[in-house]
Design a protein around this motif. Structure first.
Motif, PDB file in Angstrom:
ATOM      1  N   GLY A 100       0.782  -1.221   0.000  1.00 32.23           N
ATOM      2  CA  GLY A 100       0.000   0.000   0.000  1.00 32.23           C
ATOM      3  C   GLY A 100       0.819   1.277   0.000  1.00 32.23           C
ATOM      4  N   ASN A 101       2.135   1.174   0.112  1.00 32.98           N
ATOM      5  CA  ASN A 101       2.986   2.363   0.163  1.00 32.98           C
ATOM      6  C   ASN A 101       3.603   2.689  -1.192  1.00 32.98           C
ATOM      7  OD1 ASN A 101       2.438   2.382   2.884  1.00 32.98           O
ATOM      8  ND2 ASN A 101       4.574   2.610   3.515  1.00 32.98           N
ATOM      9  N   TRP A 102       4.081   3.921  -1.291  1.00 31.38           N
ATOM     10  CA  TRP A 102       4.829   4.394  -2.451  1.00 31.38           C
ATOM     11  C   TRP A 102       6.292   4.559  -2.058  1.00 31.38           C
ATOM     12  CZ3 TRP A 102       2.327   8.705  -5.896  1.00 31.38           C
ATOM     13  CH2 TRP A 102       1.043   8.313  -6.313  1.00 31.38           C
ATOM     14  N   SER A 103       7.188   4.207  -2.986  1.00 31.98           N
ATOM     15  CA  SER A 103       8.605   4.526  -2.830  1.00 31.98           C
ATOM     16  C   SER A 103       9.113   5.097  -4.147  1.00 31.98           C
ATOM     17  CB  SER A 103       9.395   3.291  -2.397  1.00 31.98           C
ATOM     18  OG  SER A 103       9.260   2.248  -3.324  1.00 31.98           O
ATOM     19  N   SER A 104      10.437   5.292  -4.230  1.00 31.25           N
ATOM     20  CA  SER A 104      10.979   6.069  -5.363  1.00 31.25           C
ATOM     21  C   SER A 104      10.141   7.337  -5.537  1.00 31.25           C
ATOM     22  CB  SER A 104      10.999   5.262  -6.663  1.00 31.25           C
ATOM     23  OG  SER A 104      12.134   4.459  -6.747  1.00 31.25           O
ATOM     24  N   TYR A 105       9.902   7.983  -4.417  1.00 30.94           N
ATOM     25  CA  TYR A 105       9.029   9.147  -4.405  1.00 30.94           C
ATOM     26  C   TYR A 105       9.637  10.221  -3.520  1.00 30.94           C
ATOM     27  CZ  TYR A 105       4.834  11.940  -4.395  1.00 30.94           C
ATOM     28  OH  TYR A 105       3.953  12.969  -4.582  1.00 30.94           O
ATOM     29  N   PRO A 106       9.549  11.495  -3.921  1.00 28.14           N
ATOM     30  CA  PRO A 106       9.002  12.001  -5.177  1.00 28.14           C
ATOM     31  C   PRO A 106       9.776  11.473  -6.392  1.00 28.14           C
ATOM     32  CG  PRO A 106       9.394  13.790  -3.598  1.00 28.14           C
ATOM     33  CD  PRO A 106      10.078  12.583  -3.069  1.00 28.14           C
ATOM     34  N   PRO A 107       9.143  11.483  -7.576  1.00 31.54           N
ATOM     35  CA  PRO A 107       9.887  11.097  -8.776  1.00 31.54           C
ATOM     36  C   PRO A 107      11.175  11.911  -8.869  1.00 31.54           C
ATOM     37  CG  PRO A 107       7.571  11.400  -9.292  1.00 31.54           C
ATOM     38  CD  PRO A 107       7.766  11.893  -7.888  1.00 31.54           C
ATOM     39  N   HIS A 108      12.240  11.252  -9.279  1.00 32.07           N
ATOM     40  CA  HIS A 108      13.540  11.906  -9.307  1.00 32.07           C
ATOM     41  C   HIS A 108      14.306  11.437 -10.539  1.00 32.07           C
ATOM     42  CE1 HIS A 108      14.027   8.052  -7.262  1.00 32.07           C
ATOM     43  NE2 HIS A 108      15.284   8.049  -7.699  1.00 32.07           N
ATOM     44  N   LYS A 109      15.371  12.121 -10.840  1.00 26.31           N
ATOM     45  CA  LYS A 109      16.164  11.746 -12.009  1.00 26.31           C
ATOM     46  C   LYS A 109      17.644  11.945 -11.726  1.00 26.31           C
ATOM     47  CE  LYS A 109      16.283  16.029 -14.825  1.00 26.31           C
ATOM     48  NZ  LYS A 109      17.656  15.974 -15.330  1.00 26.31           N
ATOM     49  N   HIS A 110      18.441  11.223 -12.516  1.00 21.81           N
ATOM     50  CA  HIS A 110      19.901  11.394 -12.511  1.00 21.81           C
ATOM     51  C   HIS A 110      20.396  11.031 -13.906  1.00 21.81           C
ATOM     52  CE1 HIS A 110      19.584   7.084 -11.785  1.00 21.81           C
ATOM     53  NE2 HIS A 110      19.117   7.295 -10.576  1.00 21.81           N
ATOM     54  N   ASP A 111      20.013  11.842 -14.884  1.00 27.90           N
ATOM     55  CA  ASP A 111      20.357  11.535 -16.276  1.00 27.90           C
ATOM     56  C   ASP A 111      21.217  12.595 -16.942  1.00 27.90           C
ATOM     57  OD1 ASP A 111      18.500  13.572 -16.644  1.00 27.90           O
ATOM     58  OD2 ASP A 111      16.962  12.275 -17.520  1.00 27.90           O
ATOM     59  N   GLU A 112      21.728  13.549 -16.161  1.00 28.79           N
ATOM     60  CA  GLU A 112      22.660  14.534 -16.706  1.00 28.79           C
ATOM     61  C   GLU A 112      23.600  14.975 -15.587  1.00 28.79           C
ATOM     62  OE1 GLU A 112      20.901  18.299 -17.863  1.00 28.79           O
ATOM     63  OE2 GLU A 112      19.146  17.884 -16.621  1.00 28.79           O
ATOM     64  N   ARG A 113      24.767  15.396 -15.987  1.00 30.63           N
ATOM     65  CA  ARG A 113      25.752  15.809 -14.992  1.00 30.63           C
ATOM     66  C   ARG A 113      25.614  17.301 -14.726  1.00 30.63           C
ATOM     67  NH1 ARG A 113      30.872  18.031 -14.853  1.00 30.63           N
ATOM     68  NH2 ARG A 113      32.138  17.401 -13.045  1.00 30.63           N
ATOM     69  N   VAL A 114      25.247  17.616 -13.478  1.00 30.81           N
ATOM     70  CA  VAL A 114      25.202  18.993 -13.006  1.00 30.81           C
ATOM     71  C   VAL A 114      26.028  19.022 -11.726  1.00 30.81           C
ATOM     72  CG1 VAL A 114      23.751  20.901 -12.250  1.00 30.81           C
ATOM     73  CG2 VAL A 114      22.882  19.290 -13.960  1.00 30.81           C
ATOM     74  N   PRO A 115      27.250  19.542 -11.766  1.00 31.71           N
ATOM     75  CA  PRO A 115      28.148  19.451 -10.614  1.00 31.71           C
ATOM     76  C   PRO A 115      27.477  19.909  -9.319  1.00 31.71           C
ATOM     77  CG  PRO A 115      29.331  20.315 -12.499  1.00 31.71           C
ATOM     78  CD  PRO A 115      27.881  20.236 -12.905  1.00 31.71           C
ATOM     79  N   GLY A 116      27.562  19.045  -8.327  1.00 29.25           N
ATOM     80  CA  GLY A 116      26.997  19.345  -7.023  1.00 29.25           C
ATOM     81  C   GLY A 116      25.508  19.149  -6.906  1.00 29.25           C
ATOM     82  N   GLU A 117      24.820  18.846  -8.023  1.00 30.49           N
ATOM     83  CA  GLU A 117      23.366  18.735  -7.992  1.00 30.49           C
ATOM     84  C   GLU A 117      22.847  17.407  -8.542  1.00 30.49           C
ATOM     85  OE1 GLU A 117      21.166  22.002  -9.625  1.00 30.49           O
ATOM     86  OE2 GLU A 117      22.705  23.459  -9.087  1.00 30.49           O
ATOM     87  N   GLU A 118      23.461  16.894  -9.595  1.00 25.03           N
ATOM     88  CA  GLU A 118      22.901  15.711 -10.234  1.00 25.03           C
ATOM     89  C   GLU A 118      24.017  14.896 -10.891  1.00 25.03           C
ATOM     90  OE1 GLU A 118      19.562  14.524 -13.673  1.00 25.03           O
ATOM     91  OE2 GLU A 118      19.727  16.589 -12.943  1.00 25.03           O
ATOM     92  N   SER A 119      23.933  13.567 -10.714  1.00 24.87           N
ATOM     93  CA  SER A 119      24.853  12.635 -11.365  1.00 24.87           C
ATOM     94  C   SER A 119      24.222  12.094 -12.636  1.00 24.87           C
ATOM     95  CB  SER A 119      25.159  11.453 -10.443  1.00 24.87           C
ATOM     96  OG  SER A 119      25.550  11.869  -9.164  1.00 24.87           O
ATOM     97  N   GLU A 120      25.062  11.550 -13.516  1.00 24.17           N
ATOM     98  CA  GLU A 120      24.573  10.833 -14.694  1.00 24.17           C
ATOM     99  C   GLU A 120      24.745   9.336 -14.432  1.00 24.17           C
ATOM    100  OE1 GLU A 120      25.319  10.460 -19.527  1.00 24.17           O
ATOM    101  OE2 GLU A 120      26.461  11.910 -18.344  1.00 24.17           O
ATOM    102  N   LEU A 121      23.620   8.658 -14.202  1.00 24.19           N
ATOM    103  CA  LEU A 121      23.639   7.247 -13.832  1.00 24.19           C
ATOM    104  C   LEU A 121      22.581   6.469 -14.604  1.00 24.19           C
ATOM    105  CD1 LEU A 121      23.813   7.676  -9.948  1.00 24.19           C
ATOM    106  CD2 LEU A 121      25.697   6.907 -11.408  1.00 24.19           C
ATOM    107  N   GLU A 122      22.962   5.331 -15.151  1.00 27.87           N
ATOM    108  CA  GLU A 122      22.032   4.373 -15.743  1.00 27.87           C
ATOM    109  C   GLU A 122      21.529   3.476 -14.614  1.00 27.87           C
ATOM    110  OE1 GLU A 122      25.610   4.044 -19.008  1.00 27.87           O
ATOM    111  OE2 GLU A 122      25.164   2.462 -17.550  1.00 27.87           O
TER     112      GLU A 122
END
Length: 285
Positions: free
Chosen positions: A180-202
């Motif tokens: 009955g629970n949700w995970s991977s929430y909130p929806p998130h992404k890591h598909d571009e490199r933004v130094p200090g903010e976001e990794s690029e990961l498959e």
């Protein structure tokens, strides 16, 4: 190690094309593997996953090639014999039975995986550059995190998270989401490199559902033509996330949902930096 006591399969060649980003159980089987996802099949550069099924007394030789691997028991125990050591994995009855120990096997090596009683074993891998030593990961040392609250609560086993266990590129964690629970929430992404903010990961999600239930997985585009998945998932299914906002992962009431996340990417730093979808952060607990 004689040929009749092992089945050796290097990085798979000639494997069938994947049916899409949602891989129902059995649709990506190959040789001794109930699931085999290579970078070539996925259309990316690093992340890979195999699920090995061994009969009682069975064994298998893993030729690691240009990749580092973690042998993680899903059910059952095994012995991992690598060039740098022998590791006795106590394993577990199943993924809903608690944290498991594991073994790390480096690139450019051969390892035999043998199980007296049989079992199922995840081989989480990533193409890498450095050759680190083979090592044992004890279950008591796996960081267990309670993430979220209310109907967003879930349990995360950070056995190979970026800050928990040393790998060259591989990042891997397990998540248990109560029914009955949700995970991977909130929806998130890591598909571009933004130094200090976001990794690029498959990323690869591998699912098991307690009690033959179902779950649901959403991947929505972060760019025109990007990944777009809304899948009903069952035990043995996998979902590929080459890009896009991933989540939520939704568990059917009364049925705990397990998934194994395997990630790697081209960045110089091994780090898990994500950006939440701006339309879904209000009310997150």
């Amino acid at each position: 190690m004689s040929d009749d006591e092992s089945s050796e399969l290097p990085a798979p060649h000639g494997v069938p094309e994947l049916p899409g980003l949602h891989l129902p159980a059995g649709s990506a089987a190959f040789g001794p593997y109930a699931l085999s996802i290579t970078p070539e099949q996925a259309g990316w550069g690093h992340s890979q996953l195999r699920v090995l099924e061994l009969e009682p007394g069975g064994s298998h030789v893993l030729a690691t090639g240009d990749s580092e691997w973690i042998v993680l028991p899903l059910s059952g125990a095994c012995t991992v014999r690598a060039q740098d050591g022998i590791f006795e994995l106590q394993g577990r009855k199943g993924v809903f039975g608690g944290v498991s120990d594991f073994a790390y096997v480096p690139r450019d090596a051969r390892a035999q995986i043998a199980s007296g009683a049989g079992g199922r074993f995840a081989l989480a891998g990533a193409r890498c550059e450095r050759r680190l030593p083979a090592r044992y990961g004890p279950a008591p040392e796996v960081p267990v995190e309670a993430r979220g609250s209310g109907n967003q609560a879930r349990e995360v086993h950070n056995f190979a998270a970026a800050g928990a266990f040393d790998c060259d590129r591989l990042i891997a964690v397990e998540v248990l989401t109560p029914g009955g629970n949700w995970s991977s929430y909130p929806p998130h992404k890591h598909d571009e490199r933004v130094p200090g903010e976001e990794s690029e990961l498959e990323e690869i999600y591998y699912f098991e559902i307690d009690g033959a239930g179902v779950g649901y997985q959403r991947v929505s585009p972060s760019r025109p033509g990007g990944a777009d998945v809304l899948a009903e998932v069952r035990s043995g299914d996998a979902v590929l996330v080459p890009d896009g906002w991933h989540g939520p992962s939704i568990a059917e009431p009364g049925h705990t949902m397990y998934y194994l996340n395997v990630m790697a990417g081209p960045g110089a730093e091994r780090e898990w930096l994500i950006r939440f979808h701006p339309d879904h952060t209000e009310g997150y607990r």
